[in-house]
Design an enzyme around this catalytic site. Structure first.
Site, mmCIF file in Angstrom:
data_model
loop_
_atom_site.group_PDB
_atom_site.id
_atom_site.type_symbol
_atom_site.label_atom_id
_atom_site.label_comp_id
_atom_site.label_asym_id
_atom_site.label_seq_id
_atom_site.Cartn_x
_atom_site.Cartn_y
_atom_site.Cartn_z
ATOM 1 N N ASP A 61 4.234 3.332 6.423
ATOM 2 C CA ASP A 61 3.587 2.471 7.753
ATOM 3 C C ASP A 61 4.521 2.471 8.999
ATOM 4 O O ASP A 61 5.463 1.620 8.362
ATOM 5 C CB ASP A 61 2.293 1.687 7.627
ATOM 6 C CG ASP A 61 2.478 0.417 7.122
ATOM 7 O OD1 ASP A 61 3.888 0.336 6.630
ATOM 8 O OD2 ASP A 61 2.332 -0.366 7.960
ATOM 9 N N ASP B 11 13.965 -0.469 -0.248
ATOM 10 C CA ASP B 11 15.214 -0.562 0.828
ATOM 11 C C ASP B 11 16.445 -1.568 0.581
ATOM 12 O O ASP B 11 17.640 -1.254 0.417
ATOM 13 C CB ASP B 11 14.373 -1.171 1.975
ATOM 14 C CG ASP B 11 14.930 -1.374 3.247
ATOM 15 O OD1 ASP B 11 15.724 -0.787 3.831
ATOM 16 O OD2 ASP B 11 14.564 -2.432 3.945
ATOM 17 N N PHE C 128 13.980 3.788 9.980
ATOM 18 C CA PHE C 128 12.788 3.154 9.530
ATOM 19 C C PHE C 128 12.118 4.560 9.648
ATOM 20 O O PHE C 128 11.852 5.126 10.425
ATOM 21 C CB PHE C 128 12.165 2.375 10.615
ATOM 22 C CG PHE C 128 11.277 1.654 10.020
ATOM 23 C CD1 PHE C 128 10.953 0.322 9.047
ATOM 24 C CD2 PHE C 128 9.849 2.289 10.783
ATOM 25 C CE1 PHE C 128 10.652 -0.383 9.258
ATOM 26 C CE2 PHE C 128 8.557 1.864 10.020
ATOM 27 C CZ PHE C 128 8.333 0.773 8.932
ATOM 28 N N VAL C 129 11.250 4.430 8.639
ATOM 29 C CA VAL C 129 11.114 6.333 7.906
ATOM 30 C C VAL C 129 9.168 6.086 7.980
ATOM 31 O O VAL C 129 8.515 4.634 8.321
ATOM 32 C CB VAL C 129 11.217 7.146 7.268
ATOM 33 C CG1 VAL C 129 12.912 7.071 7.399
ATOM 34 C CG2 VAL C 129 10.889 5.915 5.878
ATOM 35 N N LYS D 48 1.099 -1.120 0.319
ATOM 36 C CA LYS D 48 0.368 0.547 -0.244
ATOM 37 C C LYS D 48 0.750 0.904 0.472
ATOM 38 O O LYS D 48 0.613 2.503 -0.010
ATOM 39 C CB LYS D 48 -1.363 0.048 1.592
ATOM 40 C CG LYS D 48 -1.703 -0.723 1.128
ATOM 41 C CD LYS D 48 -2.237 -0.769 3.028
ATOM 42 C CE LYS D 48 -3.134 -2.394 3.196
ATOM 43 N NZ LYS D 48 -3.673 -2.349 4.810
ATOM 44 N N GLY D 49 2.735 1.348 0.156
ATOM 45 C CA GLY D 49 2.876 2.534 0.880
ATOM 46 C C GLY D 49 3.287 3.571 -0.763
ATOM 47 O O GLY D 49 3.184 4.021 -0.249
ATOM 48 N N ASP E 10 7.756 3.329 -3.447
ATOM 49 C CA ASP E 10 7.544 4.410 -2.097
ATOM 50 C C ASP E 10 8.649 4.271 -1.620
ATOM 51 O O ASP E 10 9.264 5.523 -1.426
ATOM 52 C CB ASP E 10 6.535 3.653 -0.736
ATOM 53 C CG ASP E 10 7.106 2.590 -0.524
ATOM 54 O OD1 ASP E 10 7.543 1.500 -1.038
ATOM 55 O OD2 ASP E 10 6.435 1.990 0.519
ATOM 56 N N ARG F 189 0.575 6.114 7.969
ATOM 57 C CA ARG F 189 0.304 5.985 6.847
ATOM 58 C C ARG F 189 0.201 7.461 6.233
ATOM 59 O O ARG F 189 0.465 7.650 5.155
ATOM 60 C CB ARG F 189 -0.465 5.288 5.334
ATOM 61 C CG ARG F 189 0.454 3.143 6.010
ATOM 62 C CD ARG F 189 -0.326 2.640 4.775
ATOM 63 N NE ARG F 189 -0.728 1.607 5.379
ATOM 64 C CZ ARG F 189 0.294 0.380 4.714
ATOM 65 N NH1 ARG F 189 1.370 0.780 3.656
ATOM 66 N NH2 ARG F 189 0.898 -0.924 5.238
ATOM 67 N N LYS G 251 17.222 3.827 0.971
ATOM 68 C CA LYS G 251 18.320 4.012 1.983
ATOM 69 C C LYS G 251 19.048 3.170 0.886
ATOM 70 O O LYS G 251 19.352 1.878 0.697
ATOM 71 C CB LYS G 251 17.793 2.988 2.763
ATOM 72 C CG LYS G 251 16.663 3.933 4.050
ATOM 73 C CD LYS G 251 16.314 2.590 5.205
ATOM 74 C CE LYS G 251 15.064 2.861 5.783
ATOM 75 N NZ LYS G 251 14.129 1.653 6.500
HETATM 76 P P1 IMP Z 1 13.208 -4.038 0.122
HETATM 77 O O1 IMP Z 1 12.277 -5.277 -0.691
HETATM 78 O O2 IMP Z 1 13.969 -4.627 1.030
HETATM 79 O O3 IMP Z 1 13.589 -3.241 -1.177
HETATM 80 O O4 IMP Z 1 11.599 -3.422 0.544
HETATM 81 C C1 IMP Z 1 10.725 -2.286 0.659
HETATM 82 C C2 IMP Z 1 9.391 -2.008 0.801
HETATM 83 O O5 IMP Z 1 9.458 -2.787 2.169
HETATM 84 C C3 IMP Z 1 8.960 -0.897 0.979
HETATM 85 O O6 IMP Z 1 7.891 -0.955 -0.214
HETATM 86 C C4 IMP Z 1 8.284 -0.207 2.730
HETATM 87 O O7 IMP Z 1 6.672 -1.034 2.249
HETATM 88 C C5 IMP Z 1 8.814 -1.422 2.961
HETATM 89 N N1 IMP Z 1 9.927 -1.074 3.707
HETATM 90 C C6 IMP Z 1 11.106 -0.565 4.398
HETATM 91 N N2 IMP Z 1 11.480 0.070 4.540
HETATM 92 C C7 IMP Z 1 10.743 1.030 5.196
HETATM 93 C C8 IMP Z 1 10.389 2.189 6.247
HETATM 94 O O8 IMP Z 1 12.153 2.742 7.093
HETATM 95 N N3 IMP Z 1 9.482 1.937 6.831
HETATM 96 C C9 IMP Z 1 8.142 2.104 6.187
HETATM 97 N N4 IMP Z 1 8.411 0.593 4.876
HETATM 98 C C10 IMP Z 1 9.916 0.110 4.394
HETATM 99 MG MG MG Z 2 6.047 -1.505 -0.067
#
Ligand code: IMP
Ligand code: MG
Length: 187
Positions: A163, A107, A156-157, A47-48, A104, A169, A135
């Site tokens: 969220d 990570d 963590f943001v 949903k982000g 959004d 959110r 990040k």
């Molecule tokens: P990745 O697959 O590790 O890149 O994860 C990405 C997803 O993790 C993002 O789309 C977010 O939904 C969630 N996420 C990663 N870091 C944060 C954060 O700092 N705050 C909130 N959600 C996060």
């Molecule tokens: Mg996401």
């Protein structure tokens, strides 16, 4: 909702709503130029990315189609892994379409890497990415990001779609929560 409304739970603001607005306006102008005459398909991963997709699409000056998909990634603890399944799929056939994935935050990059490869596998004519936040310190897989928002530190943001436990959110800026919130003593 603004920082002042949840002041007690916020440690500090990282990106203001004005900064977000300005950045998205710049990206929207660039995207509108780059996709002129091609009616892009904007895809948000739920949903982000919803807030960013809505803001981007409204600031664009060309017609765009929007669609959503919901993914779940099974990893250890809070970090995602490469194993991803589709919880709710797109309603659009992406074959031959010019797709812009709106994210959004990147990570580890696992979610985005999987999504890009999956949409290409389905025959999209092109797949590009707009990520509101990145990040860099936590990146595990490199995914080319054509349209960039802001880099944030390894914290963590929340806010603007992001969220913590389905909260914050609807905050209009990006912020870091007080540690007490995670520890459950400031709910
Ligand atoms: P990745 O697959 O590790 O890149 O994860 C990405 C997803 O993790 C993002 O789309 C977010 O939904 C969630 N996420 C990663 N870091 C944060 C954060 O700092 N705050 C909130 N959600 C996060
Ligand atoms: Mg996401």
């Amino acid at each position: 909702m603004q920082i002042a409304d949840v002041q007690e739970q916020i440690d500090h603001e990282l990106v203001s709503s004005q900064q977000i607005e300005r950045k998205i306006r710049q990206v929207a102008a660039q995207v509108s130029h780059d996709y002129q005459g091609r009616r892009p398909l904007l895809v948000a991963v739920l949903k982000g990315a919803v807030n960013t997709l809505v803001a981007l699409s409204q600031a664009m000056t060309i017609d765009a189609q929007i669609d959503f998909m919901s993914l779940s990634s099974y990893g250890s603890g809070s970090s995602s892994s490469g194993r991803i399944t589709v919880r709710q799929d797109l309603s659009t056939d992406v074959k031959g379409r010019n797709v812009l994935i709106v994210e959004d935050i990147i990570d580890s990059g696992y979610t985005l890497d999987w999504t890009v490869r999956e949409l290409k596998r389905r025959g999209a004519a092109s797949v590009e990415v707009f990520a509101l936040l990145e990040k860099p310190a936590r990146r595990k897989v490199e995914v080319p990001v054509k349209y960039k928002g802001f880099e944030v530190p390894d914290e963590f943001v929340v806010g603007f779609g992001l969220d913590y436990d389905e909260r914050f959110r609807n905050l209009d800026s990006i912020a870091v929560l007080k540690p007490e919130v995670y520890e459950g003593s400031l709910v």
